[in-house]
Design an enzyme around this catalytic site. Structure first.
Site, short mmCIF file in Angstrom:
data_model
loop_
_atom_site.label_atom_id
_atom_site.label_comp_id
_atom_site.label_asym_id
_atom_site.label_seq_id
_atom_site.Cartn_x
_atom_site.Cartn_y
_atom_site.Cartn_z
N GLY A 1 -14.94 2.50 10.91
CA GLY A 1 -13.62 3.08 10.73
C GLY A 1 -13.58 4.14 9.65
O GLY A 1 -14.54 4.37 8.91
N HIS B 1 1.62 -0.28 -4.30
CA HIS B 1 0.98 0.45 -5.40
C HIS B 1 1.87 0.55 -6.64
O HIS B 1 1.47 0.16 -7.75
CB HIS B 1 0.61 1.88 -4.96
N TRP C 1 43.62 -6.13 -16.56
CA TRP C 1 44.97 -6.63 -16.31
C TRP C 1 45.12 -6.92 -14.83
O TRP C 1 44.38 -6.40 -13.99
CB TRP C 1 46.00 -5.58 -16.73
N LYS D 1 5.68 12.59 0.54
CA LYS D 1 4.74 13.48 1.19
C LYS D 1 5.34 14.88 1.30
O LYS D 1 6.56 15.04 1.22
CB LYS D 1 4.38 12.95 2.59
N LEU E 1 -5.02 -0.64 -8.05
CA LEU E 1 -5.44 -1.47 -9.17
C LEU E 1 -6.89 -1.19 -9.58
O LEU E 1 -7.34 -1.63 -10.63
CB LEU E 1 -5.28 -2.95 -8.82
N ARG F 1 4.37 7.13 -16.95
CA ARG F 1 4.83 7.79 -18.18
C ARG F 1 5.83 6.89 -18.89
O ARG F 1 6.88 6.56 -18.33
CB ARG F 1 5.46 9.13 -17.85
N ALA G 1 -13.95 2.81 5.96
CA ALA G 1 -15.34 2.46 5.68
C ALA G 1 -16.18 3.71 5.45
O ALA G 1 -17.00 3.78 4.52
CB ALA G 1 -15.91 1.64 6.84
#
Length: 824
Positions: free
Chosen positions: A47, A279, A630, A372, A218, A382, A50
């Site tokens: 794929g 993410h 009130w 995108k 990560l 930040r 990979a």
């Protein structure tokens, strides 16, 4: 010298020492050999993922671990025929590269070894998996190796997970004493329910410790450095990393590419599911979580991340702004053969405002944004700190590492953009950070480069000594069993619990169209107030194209017109309530700024309940501490009675916000164990309280409703009390139970600076049409007498209540406005 003399006198000791050293060295080598053999099976080996990342990541693992006591075999598996698969893998393996510090000759040697250890095999049936397992066992036996474990990397669509998991579990688990690790690629479900179903299914085949859900963010070097940075700089950050010093946190991932070629995936997931739910949320938890005492403990890190997930405040529709680049729908029509009239509602851009409900971060905005077809490709985190300093000198004379007036920020620069590489940036007027010198180095000066409004020279800037691909980092962590860089089932489900309600509420939202690239200009800029997010540049009110050829009611945005010579705001109920809540907050903020307090009078009944809930759950910036509440009217029942207007206010608003108890003013309908007895003078007591606290007895805002008989507050056609005269508060009588009421008088209501009439309910269409035609006849139609003497009257009505037929005045107004705008 003493040792030399000792061994000269006893020469036999030399031989004994040499033998001992030899045995120790041999034992060390044997121990390394005994670490065992690892088989890595890459499913989906032919794929795109990979080809781009995974084979290179496996090769990097081999480079890092070769000679450290493990032996390896790599199995590329897919549904492709054996011949095609072998040719594909051979071509990919030829393209593998080594880091710059590996000599070309050594690289070629290692690549050749890796090629010898790699093979392709066709995997489809349980028999195929059983054959793979037998081949691994035969290889171990032939070479006299001990099996350390097996890694199965699922680079396949999630719909294939169950069958593969079943086959591994039944036919391809390693033997006793060896570990199993299965690696799963996102998406991990579409919402909470689908994620739960997938987790349950996988949990029936694998233990939690065996599963590694990959979020490649990560593995990004700047992201992976967040926790170590916080740990190594605890002393400097302990006093800064909180709501008292942080102004806001921005977590951004921008792309210049569009979704062409991937619209089938994007139509199902969209930008929020593709990027923000995983993410950016994972990054958010790394910034916001409490720092464990030991950041090297995977268990502690994952536990603290879960606590951060659970502290996320629920998102509402107003927490998001959505966009879609203009060419997207046409791409979908072309790639998926949709009809010419098809318009997609899938967002390709999203900005989300997130808050944390804990002491460290209460009130601090976390801005998440991705899209995108934007103007640049860049990713960063930040942390912008508050700055209360004032520098008397001119800015030209500020010294970068001394001036306290410069922006103070910490940036984890994930990559790309103007800097072009991962980095950690710390404003020099904060502190000099500590980073591991073996893996991070100071960035060389680059004159002319500005980042986040300041030259690079204003920062302590560090970049990795050796840049590593995220997948290489994560594959190494999988091999070493480090779970903290992966998504546990519990954390995954906690994330979906957070995101699913927002996704459901946005399912039919029409995103703002943008041209793409630099032509976007300021079209996607957004701003926030409290928990509400909105685009800074407002588009003209218009008919937005929705799916299908014919416009639907939900295609209309908020429309403004006139009703009884006063402004009329018409919208669908949800938008109307949101708009009204925004107006009330804006009025409150202005009043507090000018006068130090805000006086709001609220009517009872069911109509304002959605408004109360909106104010309670989505307007955390509301100045409640300076607000007096009130009641416009009250039923003569005990305050704890379910029919009490005050009880409704308490249940839907007061218990959720921090209003000082002495700023809440219920009507005194229950005195001396009696209800609305004239001799108890409750109405006069309330009038005196208003006169004492409200300047000129002029409320800043009064919210009214309208009954089907034209009544408002508790002023009824059959009960002339309170329609004129000098009384501020009166007792009245309703035609329905409970009959006895207390109400503000019409003259007092008309003293208000602003009056809003909220008309909700389909059954009120006829009375609204009727009232639109009558003059000033408060005795017949009390609502017609509402006209503030020096203030403003605004009518708010939900379009949905009136669009059952084309004859309704609102229906006609809507179509007239839309047609006019279309001509424009």
């Amino acid at each position: 010298m003493l040792a030399e003399l000792y061994f000269k006198r006893r020469p036999g000791w030399w031989k004994m020492l040499a033998v001992a050293m030899y045995m120790a060295l041999l034992a060390c080598l044997q121990a390394q050999e005994l670490q065992g053999h690892v088989s890595i099976i890459l499913l989906g080996a032919t794929g795109d993922l990979a080809k781009k990342y995974l084979w290179q990541g496996l090769f990097q693992l081999y480079l890092d671990e070769v000679g450290k006591g493990y032996s390896f075999s790599f199995h590329g598996a897919a549904l492709t025929s054996t011949k095609q698969g072998q040719e594909f893998i051979a071509k990919v393996l030829e393209s593998l590269s080594c880091p710059e510090d590996v000599a070309p000759g050594r690289c070629a040697e290692l690549r050749g070894q890796f090629q010898q250890l790699s093979q392709y095999r066709h995997l489809r049936t349980s028999e195929d998996y059983m054959a793979l397992s037998k081949d691994i066992e035969a290889q171990l036996q032939h070479r006299g190796l001990r099996e350390a474990g097996r890694i199965f990397y699922f680079s396949v669509p999630p719909f294939a997970y169950a069958d593969i998991a079943r086959n591994i579990n039944s036919s391809c688990r390693p033997g006793p004493g060896a570990w199993l690790r299965v690696v799963l690629e996102k998406p991990f479900g579409h919402d909470h329910l689908s994620a739960q179903q997938l987790a349950t299914e996988l949990g029936s085949f694998f233990q939690e410790k065996e599963m590694y859900r990959v979020d490649h963010y990560l593995g990004k070097q700047a992201v992976a450095q967040i926790l170590p940075f916080r740990d190594q700089n605890r002393k400097a950050l302990d006093g800064l990393w909180n709501r008292h010093h942080v102004e806001r946190v921005e977590i951004i991932m921008k792309e210049t590419v569009d979704a062409e070629g991937r619209t089938s995936f994007y139509e199902e997931y969209g930008v929020i599911r593709d990027v923000l739910q995983n993410h950016l949320t994972e990054v958010l938890t790394l910034v916001a979580m409490e720092l464990p005492h030991d950041v090297s403990s995977s268990e502690a890190v994952l536990r603290h991340k879960l606590q951060a997930f659970r502290a996320l405040r629920g998102l509402q529709k107003g927490s998001a702004v959505l966009g879609q680049y203009q060419a997207y729908s046409e791409q979908v029509r072309r790639e998926q053969r949709k009809p010419d009239g098809f318009h997609s509602l899938t967002p390709t851009f999203a900005g989300i405002l997130v808050h944390m409900d804990n002491l460290r971060w209460e009130g601090i905005p976390f801005l998440l944004m991705s899209g995108k077809a934007l103007d640049e490709r860049v990713g960063y985190v930040r942390i912008l700190f508050r700055n209360q300093a004032y520098c008397a000198q001119n800015e030209k004379r500020w010294v970068a590492d001394q001036s306290q007036c410069l922006p103070r920020q910490i940036i984890f620069y994930i990559g790309h953009g103007e800097l072009g590489s991962p980095a950690v940036l710390v404003s020099q007027n904060l502190f000099r950070p500590s980073l591991p010198s073996k893996s991070w180095k100071e960035v060389e000066g680059r004159p002319g480069l500005h980042l986040f409004g300041r030259p690079l020279s204003d920062y302590y800037a560090y970049s990795p000594v050796r840049e590593q691909d995220a997948y290489s980092v994560l594959i190494s962590h999988i091999f070493h069993g480090r779970k903290d860089s992966f998504i546990t089932t519990e954390n995954l489900l906690a994330s979906w619990v957070f995101w699913t309600p927002l996704l459901d509420s946005l399912a039919h939202e029409v995103p703002r169209l943008y041209p793409g690239g630099t032509e976007n200009g300021h079209l996607l800029d957004f701003e926030f107030s409290g928990t509400q997010l909105r685009f800074s540049q407002q588009q003209l009110e218009q008919l937005v194209p929705g799916p299908g050829s014919a416009p639907k009611p939900s295609d209309f945005q908020v429309l403004q017109a006139k009703y009884r010579e006063s402004p009329l705001i018409s919208a669908w109920p949800e938008e109307l309530i949101a708009k009204l809540a925004e107006d009330i907050e804006a009025t409150a903020v202005r009043a507090v700024q000018r006068f130090g307090e805000f006086h709001l009078a609220l009517s009872g009944g069911s109509s304002p309940v959605p408004l109360f809930e909106q104010l309670a759950t989505r307007h955390y910036g509301f100045p409640w501490a300076h607000t007096h509440l009130w009641l416009v009217d009250e039923r003569c029942v005990p305050l704890r009675d379910p029919e009490s207007n005050f009880q409704g206010l308490q249940a839907h608003l007061l218990q959720h916000v921090r209003v000082p108890h002495y700023n809440v003013h219920p009507m005194p309908v229950h005195l001396h164990q009696r209800l609305c007895a004239e001799e108890d003078r409750g109405a006069q007591m309330y009038a005196s309280e208003i006169s004492a606290l409200v300047t000129n007895s002029s409320f800043d805002l009064v919210l009214l409703g309208m009954g089907m008989d034209g009544h408002t507050a508790s002023l009824f056609p059959q009960s002339p009390a309170g329609l004129e005269g000098t009384q501020l508060v009166v007792l009245t009588r309703s035609p329905s139970k409970p009959h006895e009421r207390m109400s503000l008088s019409l003259p007092l209501i008309n003293r208000a600076r602003k009056v809003a009439v909220l008309v909700m309910g389909r059954m009120k269409r006829e009375i609204t049409m009727l009232v639109s035609r009558v003059g000033h006849e408060p005795k017949k139609w009390p609502i017609s007498g509402v006209l503030p003497s020096s203030g403003q009257l605004v009518w708010k009505d939900p379009v949905k209540s009136f669009c059952d037929g084309d004859t309704s005045f609102v229906g006609r107004a809507v179509m007239e406005v839309v047609q006019t705008i279309q001509v424009l």
